[in-house]
Design a protein around this motif. Structure first.
Motif, PDB file in Angstrom:
ATOM      1  N   PHE A 168      39.937  42.610  32.382  1.00 49.95           N
ATOM      2  CA  PHE A 168      41.078  42.018  32.971  1.00 49.95           C
ATOM      3  C   PHE A 168      41.309  40.583  32.469  1.00 49.95           C
ATOM      4  CE2 PHE A 168      40.962  45.872  35.509  1.00 49.95           C
ATOM      5  CZ  PHE A 168      42.208  45.988  36.072  1.00 49.95           C
ATOM      6  N   ARG A 213      49.935  45.846  35.548  1.00 44.55           N
ATOM      7  CA  ARG A 213      50.010  46.111  34.163  1.00 44.55           C
ATOM      8  C   ARG A 213      50.877  45.401  33.434  1.00 44.55           C
ATOM      9  NH1 ARG A 213      53.078  50.692  34.034  1.00 44.55           N
ATOM     10  NH2 ARG A 213      52.218  51.196  32.059  1.00 44.55           N
ATOM     11  N   THR A 248      46.778  58.030  36.906  1.00 43.94           N
ATOM     12  CA  THR A 248      46.759  56.805  36.188  1.00 43.94           C
ATOM     13  C   THR A 248      46.382  55.500  37.078  1.00 43.94           C
ATOM     14  OG1 THR A 248      48.723  56.373  36.033  1.00 43.94           O
ATOM     15  CG2 THR A 248      47.794  57.755  34.336  1.00 43.94           C
ATOM     16  N   LEU A 249      46.946  55.569  38.297  1.00 40.24           N
ATOM     17  CA  LEU A 249      46.791  54.537  39.258  1.00 40.24           C
ATOM     18  C   LEU A 249      45.397  54.589  39.905  1.00 40.24           C
ATOM     19  CD1 LEU A 249      50.151  54.561  40.994  1.00 40.24           C
ATOM     20  CD2 LEU A 249      49.553  53.737  38.760  1.00 40.24           C
ATOM     21  N   ALA A 287      38.921  50.758  37.275  1.00 45.43           N
ATOM     22  CA  ALA A 287      38.899  49.587  36.284  1.00 45.43           C
ATOM     23  C   ALA A 287      38.417  48.500  36.878  1.00 45.43           C
ATOM     24  CB  ALA A 287      39.820  49.758  35.203  1.00 45.43           C
ATOM     25  N   LEU A 329      43.240  52.946  37.326  1.00 44.63           N
ATOM     26  CA  LEU A 329      43.387  51.462  37.268  1.00 44.63           C
ATOM     27  C   LEU A 329      42.519  50.590  38.272  1.00 44.63           C
ATOM     28  CD1 LEU A 329      46.663  49.333  36.550  1.00 44.63           C
ATOM     29  CD2 LEU A 329      45.245  48.916  38.411  1.00 44.63           C
ATOM     30  N   PHE A 333      47.640  51.587  29.169  1.00 47.86           N
ATOM     31  CA  PHE A 333      47.064  52.479  30.293  1.00 47.86           C
ATOM     32  C   PHE A 333      45.550  51.897  30.499  1.00 47.86           C
ATOM     33  CE2 PHE A 333      44.850  56.898  29.827  1.00 47.86           C
ATOM     34  CZ  PHE A 333      44.688  57.022  31.435  1.00 47.86           C
ATOM     35  N   ILE A 334      45.377  51.443  31.713  1.00 49.92           N
ATOM     36  CA  ILE A 334      44.131  50.726  32.146  1.00 49.92           C
ATOM     37  C   ILE A 334      43.004  51.834  32.824  1.00 49.92           C
ATOM     38  CG2 ILE A 334      43.125  48.936  33.612  1.00 49.92           C
ATOM     39  CD1 ILE A 334      45.683  47.429  33.362  1.00 49.92           C
ATOM     40  N   THR A 335      41.983  51.899  32.122  1.00 51.98           N
ATOM     41  CA  THR A 335      40.956  52.830  32.752  1.00 51.98           C
ATOM     42  C   THR A 335      39.492  51.977  32.777  1.00 51.98           C
ATOM     43  OG1 THR A 335      40.288  53.426  30.552  1.00 51.98           O
ATOM     44  CG2 THR A 335      42.050  54.741  31.684  1.00 51.98           C
ATOM     45  N   GLU A 380      48.983  42.024  32.615  1.00 55.73           N
ATOM     46  CA  GLU A 380      48.061  42.480  31.293  1.00 55.73           C
ATOM     47  C   GLU A 380      48.721  42.494  30.326  1.00 55.73           C
ATOM     48  OE1 GLU A 380      44.591  41.678  31.838  1.00 55.73           O
ATOM     49  OE2 GLU A 380      44.904  41.312  33.842  1.00 55.73           O
ATOM     50  N   THR A 390      50.440  47.859  41.063  1.00 54.83           N
ATOM     51  CA  THR A 390      49.818  48.195  39.810  1.00 54.83           C
ATOM     52  C   THR A 390      50.769  47.990  38.760  1.00 54.83           C
ATOM     53  OG1 THR A 390      50.476  50.524  40.278  1.00 54.83           O
ATOM     54  CG2 THR A 390      48.295  50.143  40.724  1.00 54.83           C
ATOM     55  N   THR A 400      47.674  47.114  46.967  1.00 56.39           N
ATOM     56  CA  THR A 400      48.140  48.278  46.224  1.00 56.39           C
ATOM     57  C   THR A 400      48.029  49.106  47.546  1.00 56.39           C
ATOM     58  OG1 THR A 400      48.065  49.898  44.441  1.00 56.39           O
ATOM     59  CG2 THR A 400      45.930  49.023  45.158  1.00 56.39           C
TER      60      THR A 400
END
Length: 341
Positions: free
Chosen positions: A286, A258, A302-303, A309, A306, A279-281, A261, A254, A294
Motif C-alpha cells: 500500500f 482501491r 476479493t474484499l 493484504a 484486500l 485487485f489487491i491480495t 491505490e 474498500t 470497512t
C-alpha cells in the motif's frame, strides 16, 4: 495464493438483514497489530487522531435491478457498468434466452435492446430507450440492488431506498452501496470535524461484479470487473499534503482504498478519471492507505483478500473469529471494523 486460504466459517444468523438505527449505533471492531478492541461506531472521533484524513466514496446507488418478459421467460437484469448514458453492461438471469437485437420491455416506458454478449463472463450489453432521461426511467422501473445474501432472505422494500444510501452520496451511478459509509450520520460527521479530522470525497461507481464469487482456485487467475472512478485535483493535492506531512490517510471502505491505490504514482496521488481493475491480495504494498474503515466481508471474497493484504491473513482470520464469537453483524447492513496496520 489459493482462494481456499481466505475461507472461514460464518453462521448464517450473523448476516444482517437490516441495519441498526441510528446508523452510528453499529458496533466497531478496532484491529491493530497490538490486538482487538470492541468499540461502537459513534466512538470513531475518539479513535482517530487530529489531522487524520478520511476519504469517503460519494457515489449514489441506482435502482439497478430490472425485470421484464421475453415470451414466457422472465428476464432479470442487474446493471453493472455504464459505457454511455444509455448503454450498460449487465448481468442477466435467463441470458440464454436472449439473442442480439432482442428487445425487452421493463415497464414504466423503459425498454432495452440486447446488443452483445461478453464471452468472458456472459454479461450482456444493453441499449436502453425511454422518452424520459435515462436516470429518471431507471428510478421508475428499477429496484434497489440489495446483495443476494439479503434479497434471497427477504423482499426489497421502501425502507431500503434510504437504508442502502449513504447520507453524503450525491454522484448517481453505483449499482452497489459503498457499505462502510452507511454507518455515518450528519451528527457523526460534525463530531469528526470538531475533532480536527479532515474529510475528502472521491467517486467510485461500484459495479455488480462486487457480488460475483471468485470462481478460480488461484488468485492469480481471477479477473476483476472494471469500475469507473474519479479523484479531482484538489482532493489529490490534499492527499499528497497529508502524506508529505506524515498524517494518516484512512479510506472509508474498500472502494475508496482501491481507487486511492489506483491513482498513486511515484509523485503521489494524482487526479484520476478512468476505469480501474485493481485487485489487491497479500503481498501488495500500500502506497497511500494507512488505515481502513470497512464492514465484514464474505469468505473467499476479493474484499476479504484486500483486508488481509492490509493487516495480514492471520490477523484478519483472528479478527473475524472474534467477531463471530461476539455476535458482530456481517456484510452490507452489518457492523464495521477499523483496521490500523
Amino acid at each position: 495464493m489459493r482462494v481456499s486460504d481466505f475461507d472461514f466459517d460464518l453462521p448464517t444468523e450473523r448476516i444482517a438483514l437490516r441495519p441498526v438505527s441510528p446508523r452510528d449505533a453499529s458496533r466497531l471492531l478496532m484491529v491493530t497489530q497490538g490486538g482487538l478492541a470492541d468499540k461502537m461506531f459513534a466512538d470513531l472521533p475518539k479513535l482517530l487522531r487530529a489531522g487524520d484524513l478520511l476519504v469517503f466514496n460519494d457515489t449514489r446507488v441506482l435502482p439497478a435491478q430490472l425485470a421484464g418478459m421475453k415470451f414466457n421467460a422472465k428476464i432479470r437484469v442487474t446493471l453493472h457498468k455504464r459505457i454511455e448514458p444509455r448503454r450498460w453492461w449487465s448481468f442477466v438471469k435467463n441470458a440464454k434466452r436472449l439473442k442480439p437485437d432482442d428487445r425487452v420491455d421493463f415497464g414504466h416506458g423503459l425498454t432495452g435492446v440486447a446488443e452483445a454478449r461478453d464471452p468472458r463472463d456472459g454479461s450482456i450489453l444493453w441499449h436502453f430507450e425511454s422518452a424520459l432521461p435515462i436516470e429518471e426511467a431507471l428510478m421508475a422501473a428499477g429496484q434497489m440492488p440489495l446483495p443476494p445474501y439479503i434479497s434471497s432472505k427477504r423482499n426489497v422494500d421502501a425502507q431500503d431506498l434510504d437504508d442502502y444510501q449513504t447520507v453524503f452520496g450525491d454522484k448517481l451511478g453505483a449499482v452497489a452501496a459503498p457499505t462502510a459509509g452507511l454507518h455515518f450520520t450528519p451528527e457523526l460527521l460534525a463530531a469528526l470535524d470538531a475533532a480536527g479530522i479532515e474529510r475528502r470525497t472521491v467517486t467510485l461507481h461500484v459495479g455488480a461484479g462486487t457480488f460475483q464469487p471468485v470462481k478460480v482456485d488461484d488468485t492469480d487467475q481471477h479477473m476483476m470487473h472494471a469500475e469507473w472512478g474519479q479523484i479531482d485535483a484538489a482532493t489529490a493535492a490534499a492527499i499528497r499534503a497529508a502524506k508529505d506531512e506524515g498524517r494518516r490517510v484512512i479510506a472509508v471502505g474498500t472502494t475508496s482504498a482501491r481507487l486511492l491505490e489506483s491513482a498513486w504514482t511515484p509523485e503521489g496521488v494524482q487526479a484520476f478519471s478512468a476505469d480501474t481493475r485493481i485487485f489487491i491480495t497479500p503481498g501488495f504494498r500500500f502506497a497511500v492507505v494507512d488505515g481502513l474503515l470497512t464492514n465484514f466481508h464474505l469468505p473467499k471474497s476479493t474484499l476479504f483478500m484486500l483486508v488481509s493484504a492490509l493487516m495480514g491473513l492471520d490477523t484478519m482470520k483472528a479478527a473475524y473469529a472474534h467477531a463471530v464469537a461476539n455476535d458482530y453483524r456481517f456484510y452490507s447492513y452489518g457492523d464495521a471494523s477499523l483496521l490500523l496496520p
